[in-house]
Design a protein around this motif. Structure first.
Motif, PDB file in Angstrom:
ATOM      1  N   GLY A   1      -1.085  -0.681   8.377  1.00 25.43           N
ATOM      2  CA  GLY A   1      -0.647  -2.026   7.810  1.00 25.43           C
ATOM      3  C   GLY A   1      -1.790  -2.755   7.153  1.00 25.43           C
ATOM      4  N   GLY A   2      -1.861  -4.065   7.159  1.00 25.01           N
ATOM      5  CA  GLY A   2      -2.754  -4.938   6.480  1.00 25.01           C
ATOM      6  C   GLY A   2      -2.242  -5.399   5.095  1.00 25.01           C
ATOM      7  N   THR A   3      -1.426  -4.569   4.410  1.00 28.95           N
ATOM      8  CA  THR A   3      -0.814  -4.873   3.325  1.00 28.95           C
ATOM      9  C   THR A   3       0.634  -4.186   3.249  1.00 28.95           C
ATOM     10  OG1 THR A   3      -1.543  -3.039   1.783  1.00 28.95           O
ATOM     11  CG2 THR A   3      -2.875  -4.772   1.926  1.00 28.95           C
TER      12      THR A   3
ATOM     13  N   ALA B   1      -2.182  -4.479  13.000  1.00 25.22           N
ATOM     14  CA  ALA B   1      -3.459  -5.285  13.337  1.00 25.22           C
ATOM     15  C   ALA B   1      -2.834  -6.651  13.531  1.00 25.22           C
ATOM     16  CB  ALA B   1      -4.359  -5.313  12.128  1.00 25.22           C
ATOM     17  N   LYS B   2      -3.457  -7.308  14.690  1.00 24.68           N
ATOM     18  CA  LYS B   2      -2.911  -8.739  14.772  1.00 24.68           C
ATOM     19  C   LYS B   2      -3.150  -9.672  13.663  1.00 24.68           C
ATOM     20  CE  LYS B   2      -3.764  -8.734  19.921  1.00 24.68           C
ATOM     21  NZ  LYS B   2      -4.560  -9.298  21.020  1.00 24.68           N
ATOM     22  N   ASN B   3      -2.532 -10.402  13.826  1.00 23.25           N
ATOM     23  CA  ASN B   3      -2.354 -11.615  12.440  1.00 23.25           C
ATOM     24  C   ASN B   3      -2.136 -11.191  10.876  1.00 23.25           C
ATOM     25  OD1 ASN B   3      -2.888 -13.349  14.577  1.00 23.25           O
ATOM     26  ND2 ASN B   3      -4.863 -12.977  14.615  1.00 23.25           N
ATOM     27  N   ARG B   4      -1.858  -9.764  11.074  1.00 23.25           N
ATOM     28  CA  ARG B   4      -1.333  -9.208   9.653  1.00 23.25           C
ATOM     29  C   ARG B   4       0.066  -9.224   9.347  1.00 23.25           C
ATOM     30  NH1 ARG B   4      -5.925  -9.070   6.177  1.00 23.25           N
ATOM     31  NH2 ARG B   4      -5.052  -7.317   5.210  1.00 23.25           N
ATOM     32  N   MET B   5       0.323  -8.891   8.030  1.00 17.32           N
ATOM     33  CA  MET B   5       1.524  -9.125   7.804  1.00 17.32           C
ATOM     34  C   MET B   5       2.840  -8.097   8.582  1.00 17.32           C
ATOM     35  SD  MET B   5       1.771  -7.779   3.721  1.00 17.32           S
ATOM     36  CE  MET B   5       3.578  -8.078   3.601  1.00 17.32           C
ATOM     37  N   GLU B   6       2.244  -7.068   8.882  1.00 20.47           N
ATOM     38  CA  GLU B   6       3.167  -6.290   9.581  1.00 20.47           C
ATOM     39  C   GLU B   6       3.624  -6.791  10.949  1.00 20.47           C
ATOM     40  OE1 GLU B   6      -1.202  -4.587  10.584  1.00 20.47           O
ATOM     41  OE2 GLU B   6      -0.117  -5.588   8.713  1.00 20.47           O
TER      42      GLU B   6
ATOM     43  N   GLY C   1      -4.361   1.809   6.553  1.00 22.56           N
ATOM     44  CA  GLY C   1      -4.717   0.165   7.087  1.00 22.56           C
ATOM     45  C   GLY C   1      -5.655   0.327   8.172  1.00 22.56           C
TER      46      GLY C   1
ATOM     47  N   SER D   1      -9.922  -5.285  12.173  1.00 20.20           N
ATOM     48  CA  SER D   1     -10.100  -5.611  10.660  1.00 20.20           C
ATOM     49  C   SER D   1     -11.219  -4.697  10.041  1.00 20.20           C
ATOM     50  CB  SER D   1     -10.687  -7.052  10.484  1.00 20.20           C
ATOM     51  OG  SER D   1     -11.865  -7.313  11.037  1.00 20.20           O
TER      52      SER D   1
END
Length: 371
Positions: A15-17, A45-50, A108, A67
């Motif tokens: 994730g991340g993007t 990852a928490k608070n990411r778009m995934e 990610g 992160s």
């Protein structure tokens, strides 16, 4: 493809993007079609778009406090060791509770701790490396991963050769049929059929330098009797939405129906993330790549160069935009022959069965682990 009722447990991490999320979802969807009773868990990852996109796709996800390390000296890096320790501890807990039969990493922040724990416990694992130049996380993970699915030649420079399988990158299945969506696209985006359509893509969050370029060159672009569909990204929409009042320009924060907008496009201006490149090969339209220089190992430039080396796209670096953009764009827009040449060549590079091939590799790992 096989279909059976085995109740496998499968973890996908990345994730991340969108470039890490959508491949993971595509792989999960393919495996779900083969194993309807399988149980899937995503780790991001928490608070990411995934954390939003994966549930929208119908899958459960758990977030890690993780992160990446900032390349500049910054106070944020001081928290990295604590985030890494927290993520490794939580990954051990996730694996102990879920007891996966296989773990798949698509890159990610989150994939590092999760796959590190999985491989240390001997759980069958697969890395899906999307880029022509891998990041440090996958280089480290490759030592213990069982299989590594790649999209480019030459990655034996970084990974054990006997683990590498060239599959291509997973892409959204609806992109395989965009030629049938052309009329729908004209209606959906309210565009004129007698004008060339330029599609501008800077990723889900947006690309500052591409947005600045398009704003500066709008008058120049419109002199060529074209219309522009401009995805500026959600971070920049408030700044650029004023251009929605300009004739033949439409600005979007994000475009959900990518198959439709690809069908509408005649020429595409894009970043060169790995998944974007793979999608654009399938789409088969002439592309001007403007790689982001702000990525690890400058991998976007390497991704784009791999396509340019096949006479299948145009590459302009951010540093050269001022001197090259108008000239190279003009050469392309006035030459239907060049547009056709680039479109045909990039389509030859498409690996349309990538998702299925990756799922085949996962099946092999599952079969070995259950013997």
């Amino acid at each position: 493809m096989t279909t059976n009722n085995k109740t496998y447990k499968i973890i996908l991490s990345g994730g991340g993007t969108g470039g890490h999320i959508y491949p993971a979802v595509a792989i999960a969807n393919e495996l779900k079609s083969r194993f309807p009773n399988a149980e899937f868990l995503f780790v991001g990852a928490k608070n990411r778009m995934e954390m939003d996109k994966v549930p929208q796709a119908g899958y459960k996800i758990i977030g890690l406090w993780i992160s990446g390390i900032q390349r500049e000296l910054t106070l944020k890096n001081l928290s990295f060791p604590f985030k890494l320790m927290s993520s490794l501890w939580k990954s051990r807990k996730i694996i102990a509770n879920f007891k996966p039969d296989v773990v798949i990493g698509t890159g990610g922040f989150a994939s590092g701790p999760l796959l590190q724990v999985a491989t240390s416990q001997g759980i069958p694992s697969l890395i899906q490396e999307q880029n022509s130049y891998p990041g440090i996380t996958n280089k480290l993970l490759a030592k213990k991963a069982h299989k590594i699915c790649v999209a480019y030649d030459g990655l034996e420079r970084f990974f054990p050769k006997d683990k590498i399988i060239k599959t291509g990158n997973p892409v959204r299945e609806d992109l395989l049929h965009i030629t049938k969506k052309r009329d729908e696209a004209f209606e959906k985006f309210s565009i004129e059929k007698d004008k060339k359509t330029i599609l501008v893509l800077g990723g889900s969050l947006g690309a500052r330098r591409i947005n600045e370029l398009i704003e500066k060159e709008l008058d120049f672009l419109l002199t060529h009797n074209i219309q522009v569909i401009w995805q500026c990204g959600k971070l920049y929409y408030d700044k650029y939405k004023i251009y929605n009042h300009t004739k033949n320009i439409q600005v979007h924060a994000f475009i959900n129906n990518m198959a439709c907008v690809y069908a509408a496009a005649d020429i595409i201006i894009s970043r060169a993330g790995a998944i974007s490149v793979s999608e654009l090969c399938i789409v088969g339209k002439p592309v001007i790549f403007i790689p982001s220089p702000n990525v690890a190992e400058d991998h976007q430039a390497k991704n784009a160069q791999a396509i340019v080396d096949e006479d299948a796209a145009i590459l302009i670096t951010e540093n050269d935009l001022e001197v090259d953009f108008q000239n190279k764009f003009t050469q392309l827009i006035i030459s239907p022959e060049k547009q056709q040449f680039l479109g045909e060549n990039i389509k030859k590079l498409a690996m349309v069965d990538a998702t299925s091939h990756i799922a085949d590799v996962v099946e092999l790992l599952l079969n070995k682990s259950n013997k």
